[in-house]
Design a protein around this motif. Structure first.
Motif, PDB file in Angstrom:
ATOM      1  N   ALA A  90       0.859  -1.090   0.038  1.00 41.36           N
ATOM      2  CA  ALA A  90      -0.179  -0.091  -0.054  1.00 41.36           C
ATOM      3  C   ALA A  90       0.939   1.277  -0.156  1.00 41.36           C
ATOM      4  CB  ALA A  90      -1.009  -0.022   1.240  1.00 41.36           C
ATOM      5  N   GLY A  91       0.483   2.278  -0.749  1.00 33.37           N
ATOM      6  CA  GLY A  91       1.439   3.561  -0.952  1.00 33.37           C
ATOM      7  C   GLY A  91       1.618   4.072   0.570  1.00 33.37           C
ATOM      8  N   LEU A  92       0.383   3.945   1.273  1.00 33.23           N
ATOM      9  CA  LEU A  92       0.406   4.645   2.526  1.00 33.23           C
ATOM     10  C   LEU A  92      -0.587   3.899   3.458  1.00 33.23           C
ATOM     11  CD1 LEU A  92      -0.377   8.556   1.702  1.00 33.23           C
ATOM     12  CD2 LEU A  92       1.980   7.685   2.570  1.00 33.23           C
ATOM     13  N   THR A  93      -0.160   3.727   4.722  1.00 38.53           N
ATOM     14  CA  THR A  93      -0.929   2.893   5.689  1.00 38.53           C
ATOM     15  C   THR A  93      -0.825   3.695   6.873  1.00 38.53           C
ATOM     16  OG1 THR A  93      -0.218   0.788   4.900  1.00 38.53           O
ATOM     17  CG2 THR A  93      -0.966   0.926   7.081  1.00 38.53           C
ATOM     18  N   THR A  94      -2.183   3.861   7.407  1.00 41.61           N
ATOM     19  CA  THR A  94      -2.442   4.648   8.710  1.00 41.61           C
ATOM     20  C   THR A  94      -3.327   3.592   9.445  1.00 41.61           C
ATOM     21  OG1 THR A  94      -2.603   6.836   7.593  1.00 41.61           O
ATOM     22  CG2 THR A  94      -3.590   6.317   9.621  1.00 41.61           C
ATOM     23  N   ILE A  95      -2.779   3.517  10.909  1.00 43.62           N
ATOM     24  CA  ILE A  95      -3.532   2.859  12.012  1.00 43.62           C
ATOM     25  C   ILE A  95      -4.268   3.793  13.045  1.00 43.62           C
ATOM     26  CG2 ILE A  95      -1.259   2.580  13.259  1.00 43.62           C
ATOM     27  CD1 ILE A  95      -3.953  -0.204  13.036  1.00 43.62           C
ATOM     28  N   SER A  96      -5.463   3.373  13.236  1.00 42.11           N
ATOM     29  CA  SER A  96      -6.136   3.977  14.427  1.00 42.11           C
ATOM     30  C   SER A  96      -6.136   2.827  15.636  1.00 42.11           C
ATOM     31  CB  SER A  96      -7.721   4.315  14.067  1.00 42.11           C
ATOM     32  OG  SER A  96      -8.214   4.853  15.137  1.00 42.11           O
ATOM     33  N   MET A  97      -5.359   3.177  16.415  1.00 44.28           N
ATOM     34  CA  MET A  97      -5.300   2.362  17.772  1.00 44.28           C
ATOM     35  C   MET A  97      -5.325   3.014  18.856  1.00 44.28           C
ATOM     36  SD  MET A  97      -1.205   1.393  16.888  1.00 44.28           S
ATOM     37  CE  MET A  97      -1.176   0.185  18.148  1.00 44.28           C
ATOM     38  N   PRO A  98      -5.389   2.402  20.046  1.00 43.53           N
ATOM     39  CA  PRO A  98      -5.146   3.057  21.387  1.00 43.53           C
ATOM     40  C   PRO A  98      -3.648   3.810  21.396  1.00 43.53           C
ATOM     41  CG  PRO A  98      -6.002   1.074  21.692  1.00 43.53           C
ATOM     42  CD  PRO A  98      -5.657   1.113  20.317  1.00 43.53           C
ATOM     43  N   GLU A  99      -3.667   4.992  21.926  1.00 43.49           N
ATOM     44  CA  GLU A  99      -2.360   5.816  21.878  1.00 43.49           C
ATOM     45  C   GLU A  99      -1.334   4.991  22.744  1.00 43.49           C
ATOM     46  OE1 GLU A  99      -2.715  10.213  22.344  1.00 43.49           O
ATOM     47  OE2 GLU A  99      -4.814  10.057  22.041  1.00 43.49           O
TER      48      GLU A  99
END
Length: 312
Positions: A90-99
């Motif tokens: 993937a060109g960019l990967t973003t994760i939304s997870m607990p800080e």
């Protein structure tokens, strides 16, 4: 000589013993194979589906994947899904997870970006993402359910795995209005949680076909031979993979791989077929020299497996 469906099932029934499976995704050699909804995916099919990287392309050419995963006790699932996505290109990967997982993320996967879970609830927060996956290690509490419900509010198709499937099983109202071209990736218990208890695999596959057509989605029913069920009720059988891969986290990596292919512009069905094939093939390549393999090893092996496969 024909191949019969019972060769790919862990149990036996009268129907699968006589159900012909076609070889490959193209034109079949007999009328019986041509009319069968069951097809065995072969290496040549993958080579036809796969798109090589083009000259002058850049990260924006390969999409932006968002993965919504992880809870306080299950941060590893988020990291594994992110690793699968990253190593699948993937060109960019973003994760939304607990800080609380940020230190682990920045140390182990510095290429992966982060977004707060609260930020996803804002209007238009998801519009910049080419593909979304949700579920690995997410938890089943009220906040996790709210995040999943937001995808329905925004009418986004997505890949759902693990806890997202468990939430959908408890919210048939959401499942009934899931966006077309979404992908569900259940193992057998998750599948039965979603669609009711089954006593054999033949019946389970018939339900998968019916629900995929009814909802307009792709269902990836995971087992030793994984079944990819298309929106038209076709069943594609993946034959890669092996018992060395029977360890935790493999499903998280597969979710990351599939969302990477959707982000790169593949249709849901094709992304699922490619994802399952290369996930299993990476495990096969590793098992040549290893008795067992970990999910992290499979993710890291993906680029080498794809390169070797394309050169073969």
């Amino acid at each position: 000589m024909g191949i019969f469906l019972n060769s790919f099932l862990p149990d036996s029934d009268p129907h699968s013993k006589t159900q012909i499976v076609g070889r490959g995704l193209g034109k079949q050699t007999t009328k019986e194979e041509e009319t069968s909804p069951f097809r065995l995916v072969e290496p040549e099919d993958i080579k036809k589906l796969f798109k090589p990287r083009a000259a002058f392309s850049y990260k924006g050419s390969y999409g932006h994947a968002l993965i919504i995963a992880g809870a306080q006790q299950t941060m590893g699932a988020a990291l594994l899904a992110s690793k699968g996505c990253l190593y699948t290109g993937a060109g960019l990967t973003t994760i939304s997870m607990p800080e609380s997982g940020l230190s682990a993320l920045n140390t182990s996967l510095p290429e992966v970006m982060f977004i707060k879970r609260k930020a996803l609830l804002k209007n238009d927060a998801l519009t910049k993402y080419s593909a979304i996956a949700i579920g690995p290690g997410l938890g089943k509490g009220a906040k996790a359910e709210q995040t999943l419900a937001q995808l329905f509010t925004l009418k986004r198709d997505f890949i759902a795995d693990a806890d997202a499937l468990n939430i959908l099983a408890s919210r048939p109202d959401l499942l009934a209005v899931i966006e077309k071209h979404s992908i569900l990736t259940p193992h057998v218990k998750e599948f039965d949680g979603l669609f009711g208890k089954h006593t054999n695999w033949w019946d389970r596959l018939q339900t998968a076909r019916k629900k995929a057509i009814q909802l307009g989605i792709v269902i990836v029913l995971k087992n030793q031979y994984t079944f990819i069920v298309s929106q038209r009720g076709e069943v594609f059988i993946n034959s890669t993979g092996n018992p060395a891969m029977a360890q935790g986290g493999m499903g998280d990596v597969l979710t990351g791989i599939i969302v990477a292919y959707v982000a790169q512009g593949y249709a849901a069905k094709d992304a699922a077929i490619l994802g399952c094939y290369f996930h299993g093939k990476a495990g096969d390549d590793l098992a040549i020299k290893s008795f067992n393999v970990t999910a992290s090893q499979v993710a890291e092996q993906i680029p080498r497996t794809i390169k070797d496969f394309l050169l073969s």
